[in-house]
Each structure stands twice: as C-alpha cells, then as structure tokens.
Motif scaffolding. Structure first.
Motif, PDB file in Angstrom:
ATOM      1  N   ILE A  93       0.886  -1.180  -0.137  1.00 37.96           N
ATOM      2  CA  ILE A  93       0.046  -0.064  -0.052  1.00 37.96           C
ATOM      3  C   ILE A  93       0.994   1.357  -0.030  1.00 37.96           C
ATOM      4  CG2 ILE A  93      -1.545   1.370   1.371  1.00 37.96           C
ATOM      5  CD1 ILE A  93      -3.071  -1.073   1.986  1.00 37.96           C
ATOM      6  N   SER A  94       1.879   1.180   0.746  1.00 39.69           N
ATOM      7  CA  SER A  94       2.776   2.604   0.762  1.00 39.69           C
ATOM      8  C   SER A  94       3.344   2.678  -0.566  1.00 39.69           C
ATOM      9  CB  SER A  94       4.146   2.120   1.885  1.00 39.69           C
ATOM     10  OG  SER A  94       3.602   1.739   3.091  1.00 39.69           O
ATOM     11  N   ALA A  95       3.773   1.600  -1.203  1.00 39.85           N
ATOM     12  CA  ALA A  95       4.096   1.631  -2.786  1.00 39.85           C
ATOM     13  C   ALA A  95       3.260   2.496  -3.645  1.00 39.85           C
ATOM     14  CB  ALA A  95       4.792   0.536  -3.062  1.00 39.85           C
ATOM     15  N   PHE A  96       2.077   2.022  -3.432  1.00 38.63           N
ATOM     16  CA  PHE A  96       0.976   2.530  -4.325  1.00 38.63           C
ATOM     17  C   PHE A  96       0.742   4.154  -3.840  1.00 38.63           C
ATOM     18  CE2 PHE A  96      -0.098  -1.716  -5.784  1.00 38.63           C
ATOM     19  CZ  PHE A  96      -0.260  -1.406  -7.130  1.00 38.63           C
ATOM     20  N   GLU A  97       0.821   4.307  -2.667  1.00 36.16           N
ATOM     21  CA  GLU A  97       0.511   5.604  -2.080  1.00 36.16           C
ATOM     22  C   GLU A  97       1.709   6.681  -2.544  1.00 36.16           C
ATOM     23  OE1 GLU A  97      -2.579   6.983  -0.010  1.00 36.16           O
ATOM     24  OE2 GLU A  97      -2.890   5.020  -1.604  1.00 36.16           O
ATOM     25  N   ARG A  98       2.726   6.178  -2.545  1.00 37.47           N
ATOM     26  CA  ARG A  98       3.943   7.083  -2.882  1.00 37.47           C
ATOM     27  C   ARG A  98       3.841   7.579  -4.544  1.00 37.47           C
ATOM     28  NH1 ARG A  98       7.493   3.662   0.058  1.00 37.47           N
ATOM     29  NH2 ARG A  98       7.568   2.570  -1.668  1.00 37.47           N
ATOM     30  N   THR A  99       2.927   6.723  -5.216  1.00 37.96           N
ATOM     31  CA  THR A  99       2.513   7.282  -6.738  1.00 37.96           C
ATOM     32  C   THR A  99       1.691   8.581  -6.755  1.00 37.96           C
ATOM     33  OG1 THR A  99       0.577   5.921  -7.094  1.00 37.96           O
ATOM     34  CG2 THR A  99       2.680   5.209  -7.510  1.00 37.96           C
ATOM     35  N   ASN A 100       1.173   8.867  -5.587  1.00 38.40           N
ATOM     36  CA  ASN A 100       0.079   9.809  -5.668  1.00 38.40           C
ATOM     37  C   ASN A 100      -0.999   9.948  -6.791  1.00 38.40           C
ATOM     38  OD1 ASN A 100       0.610  11.339  -3.089  1.00 38.40           O
ATOM     39  ND2 ASN A 100       2.537  12.237  -4.086  1.00 38.40           N
ATOM     40  N   GLU A 101      -1.304   8.687  -7.371  1.00 40.97           N
ATOM     41  CA  GLU A 101      -1.933   8.695  -8.449  1.00 40.97           C
ATOM     42  C   GLU A 101      -3.357   7.974  -8.083  1.00 40.97           C
ATOM     43  OE1 GLU A 101      -1.960  10.045 -11.296  1.00 40.97           O
ATOM     44  OE2 GLU A 101      -0.205  11.081 -11.171  1.00 40.97           O
ATOM     45  N   TYR A 102      -3.307   6.920  -7.376  1.00 43.55           N
ATOM     46  CA  TYR A 102      -4.305   6.027  -7.178  1.00 43.55           C
ATOM     47  C   TYR A 102      -5.375   6.478  -6.027  1.00 43.55           C
ATOM     48  CZ  TYR A 102      -6.924   1.765  -5.919  1.00 43.55           C
ATOM     49  OH  TYR A 102      -8.145   0.915  -5.848  1.00 43.55           O
ATOM     50  N   LYS A 103      -6.579   6.607  -6.356  1.00 49.39           N
ATOM     51  CA  LYS A 103      -7.576   7.379  -5.452  1.00 49.39           C
ATOM     52  C   LYS A 103      -8.633   6.514  -5.072  1.00 49.39           C
ATOM     53  CE  LYS A 103      -5.679  11.247  -6.158  1.00 49.39           C
ATOM     54  NZ  LYS A 103      -4.604  11.544  -5.105  1.00 49.39           N
ATOM     55  N   GLY A 104      -8.493   5.229  -5.273  1.00 49.14           N
ATOM     56  CA  GLY A 104      -9.314   4.208  -4.754  1.00 49.14           C
ATOM     57  C   GLY A 104      -9.047   3.555  -3.448  1.00 49.14           C
ATOM     58  N   VAL A 105      -9.458   2.434  -2.950  1.00 51.98           N
ATOM     59  CA  VAL A 105      -9.213   1.929  -1.695  1.00 51.98           C
ATOM     60  C   VAL A 105      -8.380   0.697  -1.874  1.00 51.98           C
ATOM     61  CG1 VAL A 105     -10.815   3.086  -0.086  1.00 51.98           C
ATOM     62  CG2 VAL A 105     -11.648   0.816  -1.522  1.00 51.98           C
ATOM     63  N   TYR A 106      -7.933  -0.106  -0.843  1.00 48.51           N
ATOM     64  CA  TYR A 106      -7.175  -1.242  -0.872  1.00 48.51           C
ATOM     65  C   TYR A 106      -7.766  -2.332  -0.462  1.00 48.51           C
ATOM     66  CZ  TYR A 106      -3.623   2.166  -2.169  1.00 48.51           C
ATOM     67  OH  TYR A 106      -2.742   3.079  -2.610  1.00 48.51           O
ATOM     68  N   HIS A 107      -7.239  -3.572  -0.398  1.00 50.38           N
ATOM     69  CA  HIS A 107      -7.619  -4.870   0.497  1.00 50.38           C
ATOM     70  C   HIS A 107      -6.225  -5.537   0.477  1.00 50.38           C
ATOM     71  CE1 HIS A 107     -10.249  -7.572   2.174  1.00 50.38           C
ATOM     72  NE2 HIS A 107      -9.332  -8.808   1.774  1.00 50.38           N
ATOM     73  N   VAL A 108      -5.865  -5.823   1.710  1.00 51.83           N
ATOM     74  CA  VAL A 108      -4.685  -6.559   2.034  1.00 51.83           C
ATOM     75  C   VAL A 108      -5.055  -8.015   2.369  1.00 51.83           C
ATOM     76  CG1 VAL A 108      -2.489  -6.745   3.410  1.00 51.83           C
ATOM     77  CG2 VAL A 108      -3.789  -4.630   3.055  1.00 51.83           C
ATOM     78  N   LEU A 109      -4.503  -9.052   1.514  1.00 48.08           N
ATOM     79  CA  LEU A 109      -4.617 -10.518   1.559  1.00 48.08           C
ATOM     80  C   LEU A 109      -3.698 -11.107   2.771  1.00 48.08           C
ATOM     81  CD1 LEU A 109      -4.487 -11.486  -1.971  1.00 48.08           C
ATOM     82  CD2 LEU A 109      -6.500 -11.198  -0.729  1.00 48.08           C
ATOM     83  N   HIS A 110      -2.717 -10.484   3.192  1.00 46.65           N
ATOM     84  CA  HIS A 110      -1.771 -10.669   4.194  1.00 46.65           C
ATOM     85  C   HIS A 110      -1.185 -12.249   3.838  1.00 46.65           C
ATOM     86  CE1 HIS A 110      -1.956  -7.759   7.245  1.00 46.65           C
ATOM     87  NE2 HIS A 110      -3.560  -7.599   6.875  1.00 46.65           N
ATOM     88  N   GLY A 111      -0.904 -12.497   2.595  1.00 45.79           N
ATOM     89  CA  GLY A 111      -0.588 -13.588   2.080  1.00 45.79           C
ATOM     90  C   GLY A 111      -0.871 -14.069   0.679  1.00 45.79           C
ATOM     91  N   LEU A 112      -0.143 -15.018   0.007  1.00 47.09           N
ATOM     92  CA  LEU A 112      -0.511 -15.428  -1.485  1.00 47.09           C
ATOM     93  C   LEU A 112      -0.826 -17.051  -1.161  1.00 47.09           C
ATOM     94  CD1 LEU A 112       2.112 -13.664  -3.397  1.00 47.09           C
ATOM     95  CD2 LEU A 112      -0.282 -13.051  -3.169  1.00 47.09           C
ATOM     96  N   ILE A 113      -1.840 -17.303  -2.104  1.00 45.70           N
ATOM     97  CA  ILE A 113      -2.202 -18.685  -2.026  1.00 45.70           C
ATOM     98  C   ILE A 113      -0.900 -19.511  -2.493  1.00 45.70           C
ATOM     99  CG2 ILE A 113      -3.711 -20.574  -3.193  1.00 45.70           C
ATOM    100  CD1 ILE A 113      -5.814 -18.148  -3.559  1.00 45.70           C
TER     101      ILE A 113
END
Lengths: 200, 200
Positions: A93-113
């Motif tokens: 999320i921090s990485a996306f927020e640094r772009t200052n371009e994304y205005k939607g929300v997030y969902h954190v999976l806390h892992g990958l299948i």
C-alpha cells in the motif's frame, strides 16, 4: 559469537538475526551498536517495538495495519470506495500511495495462495474481500499481487471467484520498467512488454 | 513512509533506521516484520535490548563488555597476563577468540585517536592501559588496531608512550588487507597476522 562474549549480548544478537535479511555478523554489529546507545535511546527502541506491536491492528475494512478501527485510507471520504486494489502485504500500500495517483481503496490479503507451503485460500483474507463485495458498491477490483508464481495464481483464483459476482477484475500491466533498458530486461518481461504493446 | 502508515509503525521504522547499515527501506521491512511476530516474540526482542543494555558494563581490567566486574578472559587463570592485545572495540576480541590461537589477554580502547573528529588520546581508554602496565608483569603489548590511518596513528602513539616503560611493543603483521577491518577478516588471515607480529 565466541564464548568470550557476555550472554545478554549473544541473546540480543540472536534476536536481531531472526529479522529478515540480517545474518549473524550483521546481528552482532547491531547488538554492539545497541551497547553504544544511551539508556534513553535503548529504552526508546524497546518501547517502539512494544508500542507498535500492541497498538496496531488490522483495519476492519481493508485489513491494512492501523491504530484505530478503520485505517486513514478507508476513513477518507474523498477516496473512491468503488475501486479496490488487492495487495499481498501492507507495505505494498505504501508503494502505491507514493505514486500519488491511485484514488481508490485497498484490500490486504496478508499472504498469497501457495498450497505447497500450506497456504490455502482460507488462510488469506479472502472472506473479508468477498464480504466487502457482497455489501455492494464495488465496480472494479484491481489484482496487484506480485508477478511471481504465487502472485499470478492468487490473482487468477480470485478473479475466477469474483467474475460471477458481476465485478470487473483487472490486473496490473506488466512491461519494461521506466528507466530500464532493453539490454537488461529479462525474457519474460520483454515478452510481456511486446504482448501488451499499445498503439501510439 | 507514506502517511497512510500507522504512526507507531513509522516510529519503529525510524528506530531501525538509526542502526548502522540499515537504510529507510530495510527499516520499513524490519518494522513490518515485527508486526508479524507473536506478542511473546516482540516482548523477547524488546527485553533483549533492555537487558543487554542494563546488565552489561566494562571489565575493570581490560574494558571488554561483560556482565560481571571482570570479563571471562581476564578471569581465566590459564590466560597469559603478560601479553596484552590492544584492540579498538569489544567485537575485535570476538574475532581474535575465534582463531583459538591467542592465549594472552586484551585491552579495549573503545575508539581510536582521531584529532579531526575530536578524539584526543584522553578520550580513549589509554589511562587504564598505562595503569595495567604500571602494575607490572606485562612483557608484551600487541597493537591490534585496524590497518587504517587512525588505527596506525593510534598504534604509533601508544608504542611511543610504552617503549620508555621497558615494554616490548609489537604490531600485527600486514597479512591483513589494508583498508579492511578486523571484524570481517577470516580466521586464517587473522592468525597469520598474529603469528608474524613485529616489534615497532
């Protein structure tokens, strides 16, 4: 550490060595550095660990790490709640927020299948994502997991679950990194860049 | 960190970033790792920092870091008290102990003479070394400071102080790569450097 070293220092080095990317030699250096701190600095360091650990929990909406019940992004009325960007970890999320371009929300999976590692779909925060979509109002879900085997598999799995629900599911574009050169791009990246070429 | 991140996590990352060799990106990774620890693990980490910091002091003999008044090496009757190996930091002792070849004792200066950085001879543990030699029984002092400008200067300075006292002063042989540091030298190189020490 050699047995000439005082035990509390060995124990401290062992704690540092448990951290990701820190080997035993670096851990010893860090332990010796702690010895050169003032009492106040050492106390502040220990307090920061305990404080972060005890006060931070998962956002009830997006599972991002937060101090309150809802993270600042989910609590921000100017963000577009109709677009959910699905990431593996809170630091993505921090990485996306640094772009200052994304205005939607997030969902954190806390892992990958990853069935080989025992991570089945019920071990990641997938129920919570389905519940959010079930509440309605979600138009697009952007799968922003890493371009690894597990990241791809998780993106495919989730997109197959969501499509029947009438939600648009998209995937991050893959191609040449900006500032990179063709010479150093790997074959798969180049193939993706070629495959996803756009008209100009 | 972006302002989407919870404050205690930012504060923790800042604490990690103060450690030597840890940049802001690594510090963030480490802070996120602490979040994935159990309560017990986080408590053990914080305790190790405070415990090491509060229980460890300098050996009254050699200034090595120790839990008791006297470090295990100075308290070991089988060690040759007539030979003192003078090092800059306590971690240099660990490096020598790993060779399993040195049977004398040590003296930790806790710094090197460096007038440009404001480190004058009275800022390092030199008085304590002179006091040990004043007590008698010391036959040889091995200058084992790093082969850097400050290390060489400190070795020369101390050897000039000690020679009039009738003590043999030797210097590690330059089997050590110039510009390198004791901490990262391998055992064989260190042993060779110890074996080929020369009188200065």
């Amino acid at each position: 550490m050699a047995n000439s070293t005082a035990l509390p220092l060995v124990l401290l080095a062992e704690q540092f060595a448990k951290l990701p990317g820190i080997g035993m030699k670096s851990a010893q250096r860090l332990a010796y550095h702690v010895m050169s701190m003032t009492d106040e600095e050492a106390q502040a360091f220990a307090d920061a660990i305990l404080n972060a650990h005890s006060t931070i929990k998962c956002c009830t909406e997006c599972q991002n790490l937060t101090e309150g019940d809802v993270c600042p992004i989910c609590g921000d009325d100017t963000r577009d709640k109709g677009t959910i960007c699905v990431v593996e970890t809170p630091k993505d999320i921090s990485a996306f927020e640094r772009t200052n371009e994304y205005k939607g929300v997030y969902h954190v999976l806390h892992g990958l299948i990853s069935p080989l590692d025992g991570v089945t779909p019920d071990k990641i925060r997938l129920k919570e994502l389905l519940a959010r979509i079930g509440n309605g109002g979600v138009e697009e879900v952007i799968m922003a997991t890493n371009p690894t085997v597990e990241g791809e598999a998780t993106a495919m799995y989730i997109s197959k679950l969501l499509k029947p629900l009438g939600v648009k599911v998209t995937r991050l574009a893959f191609g040449l990194p900006i500032g990179g050169t063709l010479e150093y791009a790997d074959e798969v990246t180049l193939f993706k860049a070629l495959e996803n070429r756009n008209e100009i």
